[in-house]
Write a protein that holds these residues in place. Structure first.
Motif, PDB file in Angstrom:
ATOM      1  N   ASP A 141       0.860  -1.178   0.000  1.00  0.00           N
ATOM      2  CA  ASP A 141       0.000   0.000   0.000  1.00  0.00           C
ATOM      3  C   ASP A 141       0.904   1.237   0.000  1.00  0.00           C
ATOM      4  N   LEU A 142       0.999   1.879  -1.148  1.00  0.00           N
ATOM      5  CA  LEU A 142       1.892   3.034  -1.257  1.00  0.00           C
ATOM      6  C   LEU A 142       1.444   4.183  -0.364  1.00  0.00           C
ATOM      7  N   THR A 143       0.146   4.285  -0.147  1.00  0.00           N
ATOM      8  CA  THR A 143      -0.345   5.388   0.695  1.00  0.00           C
ATOM      9  C   THR A 143       0.201   5.263   2.111  1.00  0.00           C
ATOM     10  N   MET A 144       0.087   4.069   2.718  1.00  0.00           N
ATOM     11  CA  MET A 144       0.601   3.872   4.071  1.00  0.00           C
ATOM     12  C   MET A 144       2.126   3.947   4.069  1.00  0.00           C
ATOM     13  N   LEU A 145       2.751   3.485   2.982  1.00  0.00           N
ATOM     14  CA  LEU A 145       4.197   3.568   2.905  1.00  0.00           C
ATOM     15  C   LEU A 145       4.662   5.020   2.951  1.00  0.00           C
ATOM     16  N   VAL A 146       3.952   5.913   2.239  1.00  0.00           N
ATOM     17  CA  VAL A 146       4.305   7.328   2.234  1.00  0.00           C
ATOM     18  C   VAL A 146       4.081   7.941   3.615  1.00  0.00           C
ATOM     19  N   VAL A 147       2.988   7.576   4.252  1.00  0.00           N
ATOM     20  CA  VAL A 147       2.696   8.124   5.589  1.00  0.00           C
ATOM     21  C   VAL A 147       3.805   7.745   6.561  1.00  0.00           C
ATOM     22  N   GLY A 166      13.984  15.390  10.596  1.00  0.00           N
ATOM     23  CA  GLY A 166      14.126  16.801  10.221  1.00  0.00           C
ATOM     24  C   GLY A 166      12.916  17.593  10.662  1.00  0.00           C
ATOM     25  N   PRO A 167      12.754  17.829  11.951  1.00  0.00           N
ATOM     26  CA  PRO A 167      11.535  18.507  12.439  1.00  0.00           C
ATOM     27  C   PRO A 167      11.434  19.955  11.974  1.00  0.00           C
ATOM     28  N   ARG A 168      12.510  20.566  11.518  1.00  0.00           N
ATOM     29  CA  ARG A 168      12.463  21.967  11.121  1.00  0.00           C
ATOM     30  C   ARG A 168      12.067  22.158   9.657  1.00  0.00           C
ATOM     31  N   HIS A 169      11.847  21.064   8.943  1.00  0.00           N
ATOM     32  CA  HIS A 169      11.309  21.140   7.595  1.00  0.00           C
ATOM     33  C   HIS A 169       9.793  21.078   7.639  1.00  0.00           C
ATOM     34  N   ASP A 170       9.174  21.623   6.619  1.00  0.00           N
ATOM     35  CA  ASP A 170       7.711  21.607   6.526  1.00  0.00           C
ATOM     36  C   ASP A 170       7.312  20.434   5.615  1.00  0.00           C
ATOM     37  N   TRP A 171       6.854  19.337   6.216  1.00  0.00           N
ATOM     38  CA  TRP A 171       6.516  18.129   5.466  1.00  0.00           C
ATOM     39  C   TRP A 171       5.025  18.130   5.147  1.00  0.00           C
ATOM     40  N   GLN A 172       4.707  17.949   3.863  1.00  0.00           N
ATOM     41  CA  GLN A 172       3.315  17.962   3.411  1.00  0.00           C
ATOM     42  C   GLN A 172       2.999  16.650   2.687  1.00  0.00           C
ATOM     43  N   LEU A 173       1.721  16.231   2.808  1.00  0.00           N
ATOM     44  CA  LEU A 173       1.250  15.014   2.139  1.00  0.00           C
ATOM     45  C   LEU A 173       0.183  15.373   1.112  1.00  0.00           C
ATOM     46  N   ASP A 174       0.231  14.698  -0.003  1.00  0.00           N
ATOM     47  CA  ASP A 174      -0.786  14.848  -1.053  1.00  0.00           C
ATOM     48  C   ASP A 174      -1.263  13.436  -1.422  1.00  0.00           C
ATOM     49  N   LEU A 175      -2.280  12.954  -0.693  1.00  0.00           N
ATOM     50  CA  LEU A 175      -2.709  11.561  -0.816  1.00  0.00           C
ATOM     51  C   LEU A 175      -4.057  11.473  -1.519  1.00  0.00           C
ATOM     52  N   PRO A 176      -4.303  10.382  -2.260  1.00  0.00           N
ATOM     53  CA  PRO A 176      -5.603  10.196  -2.914  1.00  0.00           C
ATOM     54  C   PRO A 176      -6.647   9.704  -1.912  1.00  0.00           C
ATOM     55  N   GLU A 177      -7.909   9.745  -2.328  1.00  0.00           N
ATOM     56  CA  GLU A 177      -8.973   9.272  -1.456  1.00  0.00           C
ATOM     57  C   GLU A 177      -8.950   7.760  -1.303  1.00  0.00           C
ATOM     58  N   GLU A 178      -8.558   7.055  -2.349  1.00  0.00           N
ATOM     59  CA  GLU A 178      -8.495   5.608  -2.308  1.00  0.00           C
ATOM     60  C   GLU A 178      -7.033   5.163  -2.244  1.00  0.00           C
ATOM     61  N   PRO A 179      -6.746   4.063  -1.532  1.00  0.00           N
ATOM     62  CA  PRO A 179      -5.366   3.569  -1.459  1.00  0.00           C
ATOM     63  C   PRO A 179      -4.860   3.135  -2.839  1.00  0.00           C
ATOM     64  N   VAL A 218       5.086  15.289  -0.466  1.00  0.00           N
ATOM     65  CA  VAL A 218       5.149  13.904  -0.935  1.00  0.00           C
ATOM     66  C   VAL A 218       3.753  13.521  -1.409  1.00  0.00           C
ATOM     67  N   GLY A 219       3.651  13.068  -2.667  1.00  0.00           N
ATOM     68  CA  GLY A 219       2.350  12.747  -3.238  1.00  0.00           C
ATOM     69  C   GLY A 219       2.289  11.321  -3.752  1.00  0.00           C
ATOM     70  N   VAL A 220       1.066  10.825  -3.811  1.00  0.00           N
ATOM     71  CA  VAL A 220       0.780   9.497  -4.361  1.00  0.00           C
ATOM     72  C   VAL A 220      -0.340   9.665  -5.380  1.00  0.00           C
ATOM     73  N   GLY A 221      -0.227   8.992  -6.501  1.00  0.00           N
ATOM     74  CA  GLY A 221      -1.268   9.084  -7.523  1.00  0.00           C
ATOM     75  C   GLY A 221      -1.281   7.846  -8.396  1.00  0.00           C
ATOM     76  N   GLN A 222      -2.161   7.886  -9.381  1.00  0.00           N
ATOM     77  CA  GLN A 222      -2.301   6.753 -10.293  1.00  0.00           C
ATOM     78  C   GLN A 222      -2.611   7.280 -11.680  1.00  0.00           C
ATOM     79  N   ASP A 223      -1.902   6.736 -12.668  1.00  0.00           N
ATOM     80  CA  ASP A 223      -2.112   7.103 -14.069  1.00  0.00           C
ATOM     81  C   ASP A 223      -2.313   5.818 -14.866  1.00  0.00           C
ATOM     82  N   GLY A 224      -3.579   5.429 -15.036  1.00  0.00           N
ATOM     83  CA  GLY A 224      -3.868   4.168 -15.719  1.00  0.00           C
ATOM     84  C   GLY A 224      -3.400   3.005 -14.876  1.00  0.00           C
TER      85      GLY A 224
END
Length: 514
Positions: free
Chosen positions: A358-364, A374-387, A420-426
């Motif tokens: 599951d790439l979504t949980m792997l990214v999390v 690296g707590p002083r960096h601003d970490w953002q997630l861009d996750l899809p609604e479905e795993p 960090v983002g997760v997506g799907q293309d076909g």
């Protein structure tokens, strides 16, 4: 000054009618047809000229002979008039016969020779009147006894005319119509042209067939070269079995000489590739063995350093600092050895796990670890609604994300936003790591995925990296049958990992740097 857009567009288009860009088969057929066209024109023109000369010589012979017979009749009863009510011998229907006096007046009968019926009931040649303008036009011709063409206009058309001075001082004019002669020349020209055209079509078709069959060996040689060019020759074991067939390697022919030379070149290339593969295999085995053997002494060094620091006896501060540095460098060297061992195993084609990931949980999980490091960096997630789930080695894919995030953390200043983002293309899963840091130097970008590729350590807040992180990313992603690409500019650096949704093993590492 730049050229106009239409000119640039025309220059950028391939020249369709430029023979230099035609295939050899097409050029040979075109040359053959061109030569046949030239030959047909020469032969046709020569035949037409010869026929024209022959027909006109025949017409001139009749014309001069008949004009010589076109003499005034003897004086009639002493009246002093010339009379001629019948055409001279040799005349034919449609001819023009005139006898003119010194003043240019017509003597006796004359005009167009026609077939007429006499009062006694038999048919004979007689005359039909000519228009006055035609008589004047004929009378104006110079009586030099030289045949020439003359357009009489109207219904008469072109005539071949001769005018000469007769014994009485008058002028005898005889003209023969050229309609039949010109029709014959036209018919011969059309027949000759049709025959030449038919011959060109047949010769062009036959030539194309013959040339195609003749050049088939060259096509087979080109096919062999094309197959070789499609092989992956840059790394790994290469089975260079393609060769030109023996039938196409006869050195007595041009194509055979090319085929034989290509086979010799392929033999040399094959031997070089085998030697290169053997050398690479030896180097990889050495790296794997050395890395494996170094793990034990490094673990011992770390253990002894840690044990010394935990001794009950007080350790001088200077000695404690030295032991901490020994343990730190041993830990760093252990990580380097582990990376080298992993790369050696991937190069050797060691199979990876094929489990649902599951790439979504792997990214999390990876971003959570990066936030702790690296707590002083601003970490953002861009996750899809479905795993997004793929089949692969979860541990190695986690290492891919960890290396990408460590690269972003190490080479960007504190406070930089990393998304960090997760997506799907076909049927392809996408992982992206984007930071808003200073970017990667342009001269380093083409080599970013090579081993031990490092930029200026001054860009880092800590010490420079070993240069193996991104090469491991590239190797692991390629082993999963995916690709990794990078685009970097000041203010934005983006890594995109593309992984197939189903299990796949790639044959050759491939990465794209845009």
């Amino acid at each position: 000054m730049s050229s106009s857009p239409p000119t640039d567009l025309a220059a950028s288009r391939p020249a369709r009618w430029n023979p230099a860009g035609w295939p050899l088969r097409t050029r040979l057929v075109a040359i053959m047809v061109g030569l046949l066209v030239l030959l047909g024109l020469v032969v046709g023109a020569a035949a037409e000229i010869y026929l024209h000369r022959t027909l006109y010589q025949q017409v001139d012979a009749k014309l001069i002979e008949t004009n010589g017979r076109n003499r005034p009749p003897p004086l009639n009863g002493g009246g002093g008039y010339y009379r001629g009510d019948r055409p001279p011998p040799g005349s034919e229907t449609g001819w023009i016969v005139l006898r003119l006096d010194t003043a240019g007046q017509v003597l006796g009968d004359g005009g167009i020779v026609r077939l007429s019926q006499s009062s006694e009931g038999y048919t004979d040649l007689g005359f039909s009147d000519l228009p006055g303008s035609t008589v004047a036009q004929l009378a104006a011709e110079v009586p030099d006894n030289r045949p020439r063409d003359l357009d009489l206009g109207g219904d008469l058309g072109d005539y071949r005319i001769v005018s000469s001075i007769n014994a009485t001082g008058g002028v005898s004019v005889t003209a023969i119509p050229l309609a039949s002669t010109q029709a014959t020349l036209l018919q011969v020209a059309l027949v000759t042209g049709g025959a030449v055209l038919a011959a060109l079509l047949i010769a062009g078709w036959a030539g194309a067939v013959i040339i195609r069959r003749t050049l088939q060996p060259l096509s087979r040689v080109a096919a062999t070269a094309t197959k070789v060019s499609e092989l992956e020759l840059d790394r790994g074991k290469v089975d260079l079995a393609q060769r030109v067939p023996a039938a196409d390697t006869d050195p007595r022919t041009e194509v055979g000489a090319v085929g034989a030379a290509l086979n010799r070149m392929l033999d040399h290339v094959g031997n070089a590739l085998e030697a290169r593969h053997a050398s690479e295999t030896q180097v990889r085995q050495f790296v794997a063995d050395a890395s494996h053997e170094l793990r034990t002494p490094l673990a011992a060094i770390r253990g002894y350093a840690e044990l010394s620091r935990r001794s009950r006896q007080p350790v001088p501060e200077e000695i404690g600092h030295v032991l901490r540095r020994v343990e730190s460098e041993a830990t760093r060297m252990t990580a380097l050895v582990e990376d080298l061992l992993l790369l050696a195993r991937l190069d050797a084609g060691r199979p990876l796990a094929h489990d649902p990931v599951d790439l979504t949980m792997l990214v999390v999980d990876a971003v959570s670890d990066a936030h702790a490091a690296g707590p002083r960096h601003d970490w953002q997630l861009d996750l899809p609604e479905e795993p997004v789930t793929i089949t692969g080695d979860g541990q190695r894919l986690h290492q891919v994300l960890a290396n990408l995030l460590a690269n972003a953390r190490t080479h960007t200043p504190e406070g930089t936003t990393v998304t960090v983002g997760v997506g799907q293309d076909g049927n392809t899963a996408l992982l992206s790591v984007t930071d808003e840091g200073p970017g990667i130097p342009e001269e380093l970008q083409p080599h970013i995925f090579e081993r031990f590729a490092r930029g200026d350590s001054s860009r880092s807040r800590a010490a420079g990296s070993t240069g193996l992180g991104l090469s491991i990313v590239h190797a692991v992603v390629t082993a999963h049958g995916g690709t990794v690409s990078m685009h970097s500019a000041p203010g934005r650096t983006e890594f995109i990992v593309r992984l197939p949704m189903t299990a796949s093993v790639a044959k050759q590492p491939e990465f794209v740097t845009r």
